[in-house]
Design a protein around this motif. Structure first.
Motif, PDB file in Angstrom:
ATOM      1  N   LYS A 247      22.788   8.344  61.193  1.00  0.00           N
ATOM      2  CA  LYS A 247      21.338   8.255  61.016  1.00  0.00           C
ATOM      3  C   LYS A 247      20.914   8.900  59.685  1.00  0.00           C
ATOM      4  CE  LYS A 247      20.299   7.959  65.907  1.00  0.00           C
ATOM      5  NZ  LYS A 247      21.060   6.856  66.172  1.00  0.00           N
ATOM      6  N   ASP A 248      21.816   8.836  58.730  1.00  0.00           N
ATOM      7  CA  ASP A 248      21.570   9.475  57.431  1.00  0.00           C
ATOM      8  C   ASP A 248      20.488   8.727  56.658  1.00  0.00           C
ATOM      9  OD1 ASP A 248      22.033  11.232  55.264  1.00  0.00           O
ATOM     10  OD2 ASP A 248      23.407   9.798  54.345  1.00  0.00           O
ATOM     11  N   ASP A 249      19.599   9.473  56.052  1.00  0.00           N
ATOM     12  CA  ASP A 249      18.553   8.885  55.210  1.00  0.00           C
ATOM     13  C   ASP A 249      19.006   8.834  53.750  1.00  0.00           C
ATOM     14  OD1 ASP A 249      18.506  11.538  54.441  1.00  0.00           O
ATOM     15  OD2 ASP A 249      16.394  11.864  54.931  1.00  0.00           O
ATOM     16  N   GLY A 250      20.271   9.060  53.514  1.00  0.00           N
ATOM     17  CA  GLY A 250      20.833   9.068  52.166  1.00  0.00           C
ATOM     18  C   GLY A 250      21.114  10.473  51.663  1.00  0.00           C
TER      19      GLY A 250
ATOM     20  N   GLN B 229      25.015  14.233  49.119  1.00  0.00           N
ATOM     21  CA  GLN B 229      25.777  15.483  49.103  1.00  0.00           C
ATOM     22  C   GLN B 229      27.265  15.181  48.966  1.00  0.00           C
ATOM     23  OE1 GLN B 229      24.092  16.954  52.874  1.00  0.00           O
ATOM     24  NE2 GLN B 229      23.638  18.859  51.796  1.00  0.00           N
ATOM     25  N   LEU B 230      27.727  14.162  49.690  1.00  0.00           N
ATOM     26  CA  LEU B 230      29.129  13.764  49.628  1.00  0.00           C
ATOM     27  C   LEU B 230      29.485  13.315  48.210  1.00  0.00           C
ATOM     28  CD1 LEU B 230      31.798  13.186  51.128  1.00  0.00           C
ATOM     29  CD2 LEU B 230      30.854  10.951  51.763  1.00  0.00           C
ATOM     30  N   ALA B 231      28.655  12.472  47.617  1.00  0.00           N
ATOM     31  CA  ALA B 231      28.911  12.002  46.245  1.00  0.00           C
ATOM     32  C   ALA B 231      28.894  13.167  45.258  1.00  0.00           C
ATOM     33  CB  ALA B 231      27.878  10.944  45.850  1.00  0.00           C
ATOM     34  N   ASP B 232      27.984  14.110  45.455  1.00  0.00           N
ATOM     35  CA  ASP B 232      27.909  15.276  44.553  1.00  0.00           C
ATOM     36  C   ASP B 232      29.178  16.129  44.622  1.00  0.00           C
ATOM     37  OD1 ASP B 232      25.403  14.486  43.705  1.00  0.00           O
ATOM     38  OD2 ASP B 232      24.314  15.970  44.912  1.00  0.00           O
ATOM     39  N   VAL B 233      29.696  16.315  45.831  1.00  0.00           N
ATOM     40  CA  VAL B 233      30.926  17.097  46.009  1.00  0.00           C
ATOM     41  C   VAL B 233      32.098  16.382  45.343  1.00  0.00           C
ATOM     42  CG1 VAL B 233      32.643  17.759  47.759  1.00  0.00           C
ATOM     43  CG2 VAL B 233      30.254  18.420  48.036  1.00  0.00           C
ATOM     44  N   ILE B 234      32.168  15.079  45.529  1.00  0.00           N
ATOM     45  CA  ILE B 234      33.245  14.300  44.903  1.00  0.00           C
ATOM     46  C   ILE B 234      33.123  14.388  43.378  1.00  0.00           C
ATOM     47  CG2 ILE B 234      34.214  11.982  44.595  1.00  0.00           C
ATOM     48  CD1 ILE B 234      33.295  11.418  47.532  1.00  0.00           C
ATOM     49  N   TYR B 235      31.910  14.231  42.860  1.00  0.00           N
ATOM     50  CA  TYR B 235      31.684  14.311  41.411  1.00  0.00           C
ATOM     51  C   TYR B 235      32.155  15.664  40.864  1.00  0.00           C
ATOM     52  CZ  TYR B 235      29.282  14.689  36.933  1.00  0.00           C
ATOM     53  OH  TYR B 235      29.013  14.874  35.599  1.00  0.00           O
ATOM     54  N   THR B 236      31.777  16.727  41.546  1.00  0.00           N
ATOM     55  CA  THR B 236      32.161  18.071  41.101  1.00  0.00           C
ATOM     56  C   THR B 236      33.680  18.215  41.047  1.00  0.00           C
ATOM     57  OG1 THR B 236      30.131  19.023  41.969  1.00  0.00           O
ATOM     58  CG2 THR B 236      31.969  20.539  41.655  1.00  0.00           C
ATOM     59  N   GLN B 237      34.361  17.709  42.069  1.00  0.00           N
ATOM     60  CA  GLN B 237      35.821  17.811  42.119  1.00  0.00           C
ATOM     61  C   GLN B 237      36.474  16.935  41.051  1.00  0.00           C
ATOM     62  OE1 GLN B 237      35.958  20.697  43.789  1.00  0.00           O
ATOM     63  NE2 GLN B 237      37.932  19.954  44.466  1.00  0.00           N
ATOM     64  N   VAL B 238      35.933  15.734  40.857  1.00  0.00           N
ATOM     65  CA  VAL B 238      36.493  14.839  39.836  1.00  0.00           C
ATOM     66  C   VAL B 238      36.358  15.477  38.456  1.00  0.00           C
ATOM     67  CG1 VAL B 238      36.165  12.617  38.648  1.00  0.00           C
ATOM     68  CG2 VAL B 238      36.213  12.701  41.148  1.00  0.00           C
TER      69      VAL B 238
ATOM     70  N   ASN C  85      32.558  10.176  30.007  1.00  0.00           N
ATOM     71  CA  ASN C  85      33.357  10.581  31.160  1.00  0.00           C
ATOM     72  C   ASN C  85      32.473  11.032  32.326  1.00  0.00           C
ATOM     73  OD1 ASN C  85      35.995  10.919  32.355  1.00  0.00           O
ATOM     74  ND2 ASN C  85      35.446  13.076  32.438  1.00  0.00           N
ATOM     75  N   ARG C  86      31.363  11.698  32.031  1.00  0.00           N
ATOM     76  CA  ARG C  86      30.450  12.107  33.110  1.00  0.00           C
ATOM     77  C   ARG C  86      29.876  10.877  33.816  1.00  0.00           C
ATOM     78  NH1 ARG C  86      29.395  16.148  29.295  1.00  0.00           N
ATOM     79  NH2 ARG C  86      27.568  15.045  28.471  1.00  0.00           N
ATOM     80  N   LEU C  87      29.545   9.843  33.049  1.00  0.00           N
ATOM     81  CA  LEU C  87      29.066   8.593  33.659  1.00  0.00           C
ATOM     82  C   LEU C  87      30.157   7.961  34.520  1.00  0.00           C
ATOM     83  CD1 LEU C  87      27.116   6.991  30.677  1.00  0.00           C
ATOM     84  CD2 LEU C  87      26.141   7.883  32.799  1.00  0.00           C
ATOM     85  N   ASN C  88      31.369   7.951  33.991  1.00  0.00           N
ATOM     86  CA  ASN C  88      32.497   7.394  34.736  1.00  0.00           C
ATOM     87  C   ASN C  88      32.722   8.166  36.039  1.00  0.00           C
ATOM     88  OD1 ASN C  88      34.921   5.578  34.821  1.00  0.00           O
ATOM     89  ND2 ASN C  88      35.956   7.558  34.845  1.00  0.00           N
ATOM     90  N   ALA C  89      32.668   9.500  35.974  1.00  0.00           N
ATOM     91  CA  ALA C  89      32.861  10.332  37.160  1.00  0.00           C
ATOM     92  C   ALA C  89      31.743  10.117  38.175  1.00  0.00           C
ATOM     93  CB  ALA C  89      32.950  11.805  36.766  1.00  0.00           C
ATOM     94  N   ALA C  90      30.518   9.942  37.693  1.00  0.00           N
ATOM     95  CA  ALA C  90      29.384   9.690  38.594  1.00  0.00           C
ATOM     96  C   ALA C  90      29.554   8.352  39.300  1.00  0.00           C
ATOM     97  CB  ALA C  90      28.075   9.717  37.818  1.00  0.00           C
ATOM     98  N   TYR C  91      29.994   7.339  38.556  1.00  0.00           N
ATOM     99  CA  TYR C  91      30.252   6.027  39.145  1.00  0.00           C
ATOM    100  C   TYR C  91      31.335   6.134  40.208  1.00  0.00           C
ATOM    101  CZ  TYR C  91      32.315   1.423  39.679  1.00  0.00           C
ATOM    102  OH  TYR C  91      32.853   0.287  40.213  1.00  0.00           O
TER     103      TYR C  91
ATOM    104  N   ALA D  81      32.378   8.764  41.895  1.00  0.00           N
ATOM    105  CA  ALA D  81      31.958   9.560  43.042  1.00  0.00           C
ATOM    106  C   ALA D  81      31.051   8.766  43.981  1.00  0.00           C
ATOM    107  CB  ALA D  81      31.254  10.825  42.572  1.00  0.00           C
ATOM    108  N   ALA D  82      30.074   8.071  43.403  1.00  0.00           N
ATOM    109  CA  ALA D  82      29.158   7.275  44.229  1.00  0.00           C
ATOM    110  C   ALA D  82      29.898   6.129  44.912  1.00  0.00           C
ATOM    111  CB  ALA D  82      28.013   6.736  43.381  1.00  0.00           C
ATOM    112  N   ALA D  83      30.838   5.517  44.190  1.00  0.00           N
ATOM    113  CA  ALA D  83      31.606   4.407  44.754  1.00  0.00           C
ATOM    114  C   ALA D  83      32.477   4.876  45.918  1.00  0.00           C
ATOM    115  CB  ALA D  83      32.466   3.762  43.677  1.00  0.00           C
ATOM    116  N   VAL D  84      33.153   5.995  45.763  1.00  0.00           N
ATOM    117  CA  VAL D  84      34.019   6.490  46.839  1.00  0.00           C
ATOM    118  C   VAL D  84      33.180   6.954  48.033  1.00  0.00           C
ATOM    119  CG1 VAL D  84      35.757   8.196  47.492  1.00  0.00           C
ATOM    120  CG2 VAL D  84      35.917   7.049  45.287  1.00  0.00           C
TER     121      VAL D  84
END
Length: 199
Positions: free
Chosen positions: A112-115, A120-129, A145-151, A153-156
């Motif tokens: 029931k996530d509103d996003g 939060q999940l994408a942010d954690v992945i981005y930080t780790q990447v 590279n920051r754009l690539n990492a953001a892409y 993270a959001a994709a995963v």
């Protein structure tokens, strides 16, 4: 109460499972402590020995699952020149294994996530990447590279959220799909980390 006591740990687990079960049934904001205690078969006072309120319980669950997922995104202990197919496969295996281990919690948080949780999940992945990239290259902190990492993270994060709604897709199949998608992305990332493309 001793947090290492078996009864304390059993009650803690009962509270978590009851909360996750209730989250799958209704909006988390409508869950009451009374409902939770009934589902967990414990007294209200027992709940307060564990958490000050329901938000603290939810925050604890989110923190635990995000930490576990973050651990699976740790970069391999190698250098940029030695990232190969076997390394990428181990990387995707670790991601899928981590998601599988946190399956019930992730399903409840995403149901029931509103996003908010997916972000939060994408942010954690981005930080780790980004942390992994910094360990692999001196040019990790570039705009490209920051754009690539953001892409990435959001994709995963999107892949994980969607996979959990597809019960026909086994962990083995999800792992192969993620590997197939992820390998060219990692190769692109490696190219960005080899040199600053804006220079």
């Amino acid at each position: 109460m001793n947090k290492n006591d078996l009864r304390y740990r059993k009650t803690e687990e009962n509270l978590k499972q009851a909360f996750l079960s209730l989250m799958l049934q209704q909006d988390c904001r409508r869950i009451t402590i009374r409902q939770l205690c009934q589902a967990a078969q414990c007294a209200r006072n027992t709940f307060y020995q564990h958490y000050p309120d329901l938000e603290a319980l939810k925050a604890h669950l989110i923190g635990a699952v995000l930490t576990a997922i973050a651990d699976s995104f740790r970069a391999p202990k190698t250098d940029l020149a030695h990232i190969d197919t076997a390394q990428i496969r181990r990387y995707t295996q670790a991601i899928i294994a981590s998601v599988s281990a946190q399956l019930t919690t992730l399903q409840a948080l995403l149901a029931k996530d509103d996003g908010t949780f997916q972000k939060q999940l994408a942010d954690v992945i981005y930080t780790q990447v980004m942390a992994g990239d910094r360990g692999l290259s001196k040019v990790a902190d570039t705009a490209i590279n920051r754009l690539n990492a953001a892409y990435l993270a959001a994709a995963v994060a999107g892949f994980i959220a969607r996979w959990l709604t597809e019960p026909a897709v086994s962990p083995a199949v999800a792992e192969q799909i993620l590997f197939t998608i992820h390998q060219p992305t990692i190769n692109t990332s490696s190219a960005y980390l080899a040199t600053d493309p804006l220079k």
